[in-house]
Design an enzyme around this catalytic site. Sequence first.
Site, PDB file in Angstrom:
ATOM      1  N   SER A 159       0.850  -1.194   0.000  1.00 23.12           N
ATOM      2  CA  SER A 159       0.000   0.000   0.000  1.00 23.12           C
ATOM      3  C   SER A 159       0.880   1.236   0.000  1.00 23.12           C
ATOM      4  O   SER A 159       2.029   1.192   0.474  1.00 23.12           O
ATOM      5  CB  SER A 159      -0.885  -0.001   1.256  1.00 23.12           C
ATOM      6  OG  SER A 159      -1.469   1.266   1.481  1.00 23.12           O
ATOM      7  N   TYR A 185       0.035   0.033  10.581  1.00 22.04           N
ATOM      8  CA  TYR A 185      -0.341  -0.434   9.246  1.00 22.04           C
ATOM      9  C   TYR A 185       0.794  -0.157   8.260  1.00 22.04           C
ATOM     10  O   TYR A 185       1.197  -1.035   7.483  1.00 22.04           O
ATOM     11  CB  TYR A 185      -1.623   0.254   8.786  1.00 22.04           C
ATOM     12  CG  TYR A 185      -2.108  -0.190   7.425  1.00 22.04           C
ATOM     13  CD1 TYR A 185      -2.506  -1.508   7.204  1.00 22.04           C
ATOM     14  CD2 TYR A 185      -2.165   0.698   6.352  1.00 22.04           C
ATOM     15  CE1 TYR A 185      -2.959  -1.925   5.951  1.00 22.04           C
ATOM     16  CE2 TYR A 185      -2.612   0.294   5.098  1.00 22.04           C
ATOM     17  CZ  TYR A 185      -3.003  -1.023   4.907  1.00 22.04           C
ATOM     18  OH  TYR A 185      -3.441  -1.427   3.659  1.00 22.04           O
TER      19      TYR A 185
END
Length: 312
Positions: A159, A185
Amino acid sequence: MTTRITTPFNAQSTAAEVLDGIDLTGRRAIVTGGASGIGVETARALAAAGAEVTLAVRDLGAGERTAGDIIATTGNKQILVAPLDLADQASVAAFAAAWDGPLHILVNNAGVMASPEMRTPEGWELQFATNHLGHFALATRLHPALASAGGARVVSVSSSAHLRSPVVFDDIHFKNREYEPWSAYGQSKTANVLFAVEATKRWAGDGITVNSLMPGGIRTNLQRYVSDEDLERMRTQMGATAFTWKTTEQGAATSVLVATSPLLDGIGGRYFEDCEEAELNEPGSRRGVAAYALDPEAAARLWQVTTDTLAA
């Protein structure tokens, strides 16, 4: 100097367009998280091209419904469902032990994003445990199946959030620093890129290549812990002009490209976005790949730390 990989595709391309003309008959693929979000469309595109596809999912009911839908839309009946909880190492081991025969494509797609602070029974931070440790254990356990396939590919779905944090080796699991969902994350997504770098180095001799990617912004169940206010704030930070949501079919396109494109034969350890290899990130931009995510020393260190963690 390596040549940057470009393709005829772009941010608007769909998975079906990327796979047009590619025949995957006789190939076997696994898609983790194959029952939701871009996992569904990744699996559907691979199935439409003729691959046998196993949906590796936590929710078997959702997996069975998705398999039925993919069979109905593609006519490919070789859609299988198997239980896999990446946060549970026993589940990962059981899944890998049950696999028989070669594996041509492994799409490490499942993930958890920006969750509240949660830990596995081992005390591992949940996002790192799921997004990195689980997928690392799965890929390494399936290594013999990948090696036997000849020319196998592993897809590590990362990501742009990897730009938020390198792997903080001194405190990966937030034992001594305050937990912050996006840093956790981001760290796990950096780990996904570093895994591709080191796995390619270690496994190229087995004909296995591993690449990572940013699928793009897609509104899916992945963001179940993220409020609309959070998303709007992120959108503002990124500059609304530079950010548009992709459809799930567009979001799956880069995964499918990395999994199948002849343009990537023998190519590994790279990071892709919008269906081409990304350039290095420029400060202040939310595009491209961070230099720390491609650092071979960090990649080697992460591999050792991960191996030690899983062996403990």
